[in-house]
Design a protein around this motif. Structure first.
Motif, PDB file in Angstrom:
ATOM      1  N   ASP A  16       0.876  -1.176   0.000  1.00 22.90           N
ATOM      2  CA  ASP A  16       0.000   0.000   0.000  1.00 22.90           C
ATOM      3  C   ASP A  16       0.917   1.231   0.000  1.00 22.90           C
ATOM      4  OD1 ASP A  16      -1.707   2.102   0.479  1.00 22.90           O
ATOM      5  OD2 ASP A  16      -2.633   1.209   2.258  1.00 22.90           O
ATOM      6  N   PHE A  17       1.366   1.618  -1.176  1.00 20.39           N
ATOM      7  CA  PHE A  17       2.399   2.645  -1.284  1.00 20.39           C
ATOM      8  C   PHE A  17       1.901   4.032  -0.897  1.00 20.39           C
ATOM      9  CE2 PHE A  17       3.415  -0.760  -4.348  1.00 20.39           C
ATOM     10  CZ  PHE A  17       4.441  -1.324  -3.612  1.00 20.39           C
ATOM     11  N   GLY A  18       0.603   4.288  -1.023  1.00 22.42           N
ATOM     12  CA  GLY A  18       0.048   5.548  -0.562  1.00 22.42           C
ATOM     13  C   GLY A  18       0.210   5.699   0.946  1.00 22.42           C
ATOM     14  N   THR A  19      -0.074   4.631   1.691  1.00 17.39           N
ATOM     15  CA  THR A  19       0.124   4.646   3.140  1.00 17.39           C
ATOM     16  C   THR A  19       1.600   4.763   3.464  1.00 17.39           C
ATOM     17  OG1 THR A  19      -1.892   3.408   3.598  1.00 17.39           O
ATOM     18  CG2 THR A  19      -0.162   3.308   5.271  1.00 17.39           C
ATOM     19  N   GLY A  20       2.435   4.006   2.768  1.00 16.59           N
ATOM     20  CA  GLY A  20       3.873   4.056   3.015  1.00 16.59           C
ATOM     21  C   GLY A  20       4.461   5.428   2.774  1.00 16.59           C
ATOM     22  N   LEU A  21       3.925   6.132   1.811  1.00 16.69           N
ATOM     23  CA  LEU A  21       4.428   7.447   1.431  1.00 16.69           C
ATOM     24  C   LEU A  21       3.846   8.571   2.292  1.00 16.69           C
ATOM     25  CD1 LEU A  21       6.150   8.930  -0.718  1.00 16.69           C
ATOM     26  CD2 LEU A  21       4.086   9.039  -2.127  1.00 16.69           C
ATOM     27  N   SER A  27       9.682  17.448   0.559  1.00 17.81           N
ATOM     28  CA  SER A  27      11.090  17.540   0.130  1.00 17.81           C
ATOM     29  C   SER A  27      11.923  16.376   0.645  1.00 17.81           C
ATOM     30  CB  SER A  27      11.694  18.861   0.606  1.00 17.81           C
ATOM     31  OG  SER A  27      11.620  18.948   2.022  1.00 17.81           O
ATOM     32  N   ALA A  28      11.282  15.288   1.054  1.00 20.28           N
ATOM     33  CA  ALA A  28      11.990  14.143   1.627  1.00 20.28           C
ATOM     34  C   ALA A  28      12.967  13.518   0.630  1.00 20.28           C
ATOM     35  CB  ALA A  28      10.996  13.093   2.091  1.00 20.28           C
ATOM     36  N   VAL A  29      14.002  12.902   1.200  1.00 18.46           N
ATOM     37  CA  VAL A  29      15.028  12.215   0.425  1.00 18.46           C
ATOM     38  C   VAL A  29      15.206  10.810   0.986  1.00 18.46           C
ATOM     39  CG1 VAL A  29      17.492  12.181  -0.164  1.00 18.46           C
ATOM     40  CG2 VAL A  29      16.251  14.351  -0.108  1.00 18.46           C
ATOM     41  N   VAL A  30      15.295   9.823   0.090  1.00 19.38           N
ATOM     42  CA  VAL A  30      15.631   8.453   0.466  1.00 19.38           C
ATOM     43  C   VAL A  30      16.944   8.096  -0.213  1.00 19.38           C
ATOM     44  CG1 VAL A  30      14.990   6.018   0.273  1.00 19.38           C
ATOM     45  CG2 VAL A  30      13.240   7.736   0.799  1.00 19.38           C
ATOM     46  N   GLN A  31      17.864   7.557   0.570  1.00 23.49           N
ATOM     47  CA  GLN A  31      19.160   7.091   0.057  1.00 23.49           C
ATOM     48  C   GLN A  31      19.190   5.581   0.243  1.00 23.49           C
ATOM     49  OE1 GLN A  31      21.513   9.375  -1.172  1.00 23.49           O
ATOM     50  NE2 GLN A  31      22.671   7.625  -1.883  1.00 23.49           N
ATOM     51  N   ASP A  32      19.265   4.820  -0.861  1.00 24.93           N
ATOM     52  CA  ASP A  32      19.244   3.361  -0.808  1.00 24.93           C
ATOM     53  C   ASP A  32      20.026   2.800  -1.977  1.00 24.93           C
ATOM     54  OD1 ASP A  32      18.439   0.744   0.027  1.00 24.93           O
ATOM     55  OD2 ASP A  32      16.784   0.793  -1.413  1.00 24.93           O
ATOM     56  N   GLU A  33      20.836   1.797  -1.714  1.00 27.33           N
ATOM     57  CA  GLU A  33      21.621   1.109  -2.747  1.00 27.33           C
ATOM     58  C   GLU A  33      22.405   2.086  -3.621  1.00 27.33           C
ATOM     59  OE1 GLU A  33      19.490  -3.018  -3.703  1.00 27.33           O
ATOM     60  OE2 GLU A  33      18.297  -1.310  -4.424  1.00 27.33           O
ATOM     61  N   GLY A  34      22.933   3.138  -2.991  1.00 25.78           N
ATOM     62  CA  GLY A  34      23.749   4.101  -3.716  1.00 25.78           C
ATOM     63  C   GLY A  34      22.978   5.093  -4.563  1.00 25.78           C
ATOM     64  N   ALA A  41       7.064  11.685  -5.663  1.00 29.00           N
ATOM     65  CA  ALA A  41       6.949  10.851  -6.869  1.00 29.00           C
ATOM     66  C   ALA A  41       8.125   9.890  -6.977  1.00 29.00           C
ATOM     67  CB  ALA A  41       6.849  11.723  -8.113  1.00 29.00           C
ATOM     68  N   ALA A  42       9.330  10.372  -6.734  1.00 26.12           N
ATOM     69  CA  ALA A  42      10.523   9.521  -6.824  1.00 26.12           C
ATOM     70  C   ALA A  42      10.530   8.473  -5.713  1.00 26.12           C
ATOM     71  CB  ALA A  42      11.794  10.366  -6.764  1.00 26.12           C
ATOM     72  N   ILE A  43      10.085   8.853  -4.524  1.00 29.66           N
ATOM     73  CA  ILE A  43      10.061   7.904  -3.408  1.00 29.66           C
ATOM     74  C   ILE A  43       9.022   6.820  -3.654  1.00 29.66           C
ATOM     75  CG2 ILE A  43       9.584   7.646  -0.937  1.00 29.66           C
ATOM     76  CD1 ILE A  43      10.889  10.473  -0.601  1.00 29.66           C
ATOM     77  N   ARG A  44       7.867   7.204  -4.167  1.00 24.97           N
ATOM     78  CA  ARG A  44       6.845   6.195  -4.482  1.00 24.97           C
ATOM     79  C   ARG A  44       7.349   5.242  -5.571  1.00 24.97           C
ATOM     80  NH1 ARG A  44       0.927   6.046  -4.023  1.00 24.97           N
ATOM     81  NH2 ARG A  44       0.272   4.273  -5.281  1.00 24.97           N
ATOM     82  N   ALA A  45       7.985   5.771  -6.599  1.00 28.25           N
ATOM     83  CA  ALA A  45       8.529   4.925  -7.665  1.00 28.25           C
ATOM     84  C   ALA A  45       9.565   3.961  -7.100  1.00 28.25           C
ATOM     85  CB  ALA A  45       9.136   5.789  -8.766  1.00 28.25           C
ATOM     86  N   SER A  51       9.741  -3.195  -4.331  1.00 29.27           N
ATOM     87  CA  SER A  51       8.775  -4.239  -3.986  1.00 29.27           C
ATOM     88  C   SER A  51       8.601  -5.225  -5.133  1.00 29.27           C
ATOM     89  CB  SER A  51       7.425  -3.626  -3.609  1.00 29.27           C
ATOM     90  OG  SER A  51       7.528  -2.967  -2.380  1.00 29.27           O
ATOM     91  N   ALA A  52       8.532  -4.719  -6.354  1.00 28.39           N
ATOM     92  CA  ALA A  52       8.385  -5.594  -7.521  1.00 28.39           C
ATOM     93  C   ALA A  52       9.634  -6.452  -7.724  1.00 28.39           C
ATOM     94  CB  ALA A  52       8.111  -4.769  -8.771  1.00 28.39           C
TER      95      ALA A  52
END
Length: 105
Positions: A16-21, A27-34, A41-45, A51-52
């Protein structure tokens, strides 16, 4: 566990990516796997893509707070070599929103 972080894990685990987001700031930033993912939009993608690719689920083992920073240790199960693995999720909160998430092994 602060509500925005609990929503992130619950939403991501359920697909449930809407809940997760919902707990992230504009202006949030996620840093993962470099890679850096900035903005909703970028975080949801990123959530949808990981997940896929990995069919990953997090089981929280520990959480510790230091001011506006919360570090969560979780066992991650999924369809990837070496599963399960333990990862550290370092969240930075601004008020009641996630401003930053860094994921490390």
């Amino acid at each position: 566990m602060p509500p925005p972080i609990a929503r992130y894990f619950a939403g991501k685990n359920a697909g449930d990516f809407g809940t997760g987001l919902a707990g992230f700031s504009e202006s949030a930033v996620v840093q993962d796997e470099g890679h850096r993912h900035e903005g909703p939009a970028a975080i949801r993608a990123w959530m949808e893509e990981t997940s896929a690719r990995y069919n990953d689920k997090a089981e929280i083992k520990r959480a510790a707070r230091n001011g506006d920073e919360i570090e969560v240790t979780a066992q991650i199960l999924g369809t990837f070599p070496g599963s399960p693995i333990t990862l550290r999720f370092r969240f930075t909160l601004e008020g009641d929103r996630i401003a930053r998430l860094e994921i490390e092994s």
